[in-house]
Write a protein that holds these residues in place. Structure first.
Motif, short mmCIF file in Angstrom:
data_model
loop_
_atom_site.label_atom_id
_atom_site.label_comp_id
_atom_site.label_asym_id
_atom_site.label_seq_id
_atom_site.Cartn_x
_atom_site.Cartn_y
_atom_site.Cartn_z
N UNK A 56 1.66 -10.96 2.45
CA UNK A 56 3.02 -10.65 2.93
C UNK A 56 3.46 -9.22 2.62
N UNK A 57 2.86 -8.60 1.61
CA UNK A 57 3.25 -7.24 1.26
C UNK A 57 2.94 -6.28 2.41
N UNK A 58 1.83 -6.45 3.08
CA UNK A 58 1.49 -5.61 4.22
C UNK A 58 2.47 -5.81 5.38
N UNK A 59 2.93 -7.05 5.57
CA UNK A 59 3.88 -7.32 6.65
C UNK A 59 5.22 -6.65 6.36
N UNK A 60 5.66 -6.68 5.09
CA UNK A 60 6.94 -6.05 4.73
C UNK A 60 6.85 -4.53 4.90
N UNK A 61 5.76 -3.94 4.42
CA UNK A 61 5.60 -2.49 4.55
C UNK A 61 5.50 -2.10 6.02
N UNK A 62 4.77 -2.87 6.82
CA UNK A 62 4.66 -2.59 8.25
C UNK A 62 6.00 -2.71 8.95
N UNK A 63 6.81 -3.72 8.59
CA UNK A 63 8.13 -3.89 9.17
C UNK A 63 9.05 -2.74 8.84
N UNK A 64 9.02 -2.29 7.60
CA UNK A 64 9.84 -1.14 7.20
C UNK A 64 9.41 0.12 7.96
N UNK A 65 8.10 0.29 8.12
CA UNK A 65 7.60 1.45 8.86
C UNK A 65 8.09 1.43 10.30
N UNK A 66 8.07 0.28 10.94
CA UNK A 66 8.52 0.16 12.32
C UNK A 66 10.02 0.44 12.43
N UNK A 67 10.80 -0.06 11.48
CA UNK A 67 12.25 0.17 11.50
C UNK A 67 12.55 1.66 11.33
N UNK A 68 11.86 2.33 10.40
CA UNK A 68 12.09 3.76 10.18
C UNK A 68 11.65 4.55 11.41
N UNK A 69 10.55 4.16 12.01
CA UNK A 69 10.06 4.85 13.21
C UNK A 69 11.05 4.71 14.37
N UNK A 70 11.61 3.53 14.55
CA UNK A 70 12.60 3.32 15.61
C UNK A 70 13.86 4.13 15.33
N UNK A 71 14.27 4.21 14.07
CA UNK A 71 15.46 4.98 13.71
C UNK A 71 15.25 6.46 13.98
N UNK A 72 14.06 6.96 13.70
CA UNK A 72 13.78 8.38 13.94
C UNK A 72 13.77 8.67 15.43
#
Length: 81
Positions: A56-72
């Motif tokens: 699950x740690x990889x899923x959380x990190x991947x989700x945060x990365x996607x959210x930051x990428x969308x925000x940028x």
């Protein structure tokens, strides 16, 4: 007027009979004797390798990365003419 009251009476009687039938059916599901609870469970331990996508740690990190990428991307360069 008489047929309307007869129809209402038959409808109420039908609902009563269905309620009685279903409650009797539900009560009939109870066991009359104690169930046998002697259960033998045997387990075998096998070693498996964990895949990266099951952590699950990889899923959380991947989700945060996607959210930051969308925000940028949604923010743009910030300059408006």
């Amino acid at each position: 007027m008489n047929t309307l009251s007869l129809k209402n009476g038959l409808e109420k009687f039908g609902i009563f009979m269905l309620t009685f039938f279903f409650s009797t059916l539900a009560l009939a599901q109870e066991a009359t004797k104690n169930p046998d609870l002697n259960v033998n469970v045997t387990t075998t331990k096998t070693t498996t390798t964990e895949q990266w996508y099951s952590n699950p740690l990889y899923w959380v990190i991947g989700g945060l990365f996607v959210i930051v990428l969308i925000a940028i991307i949604a923010r743009g360069n910030g300059k408006r003419d």
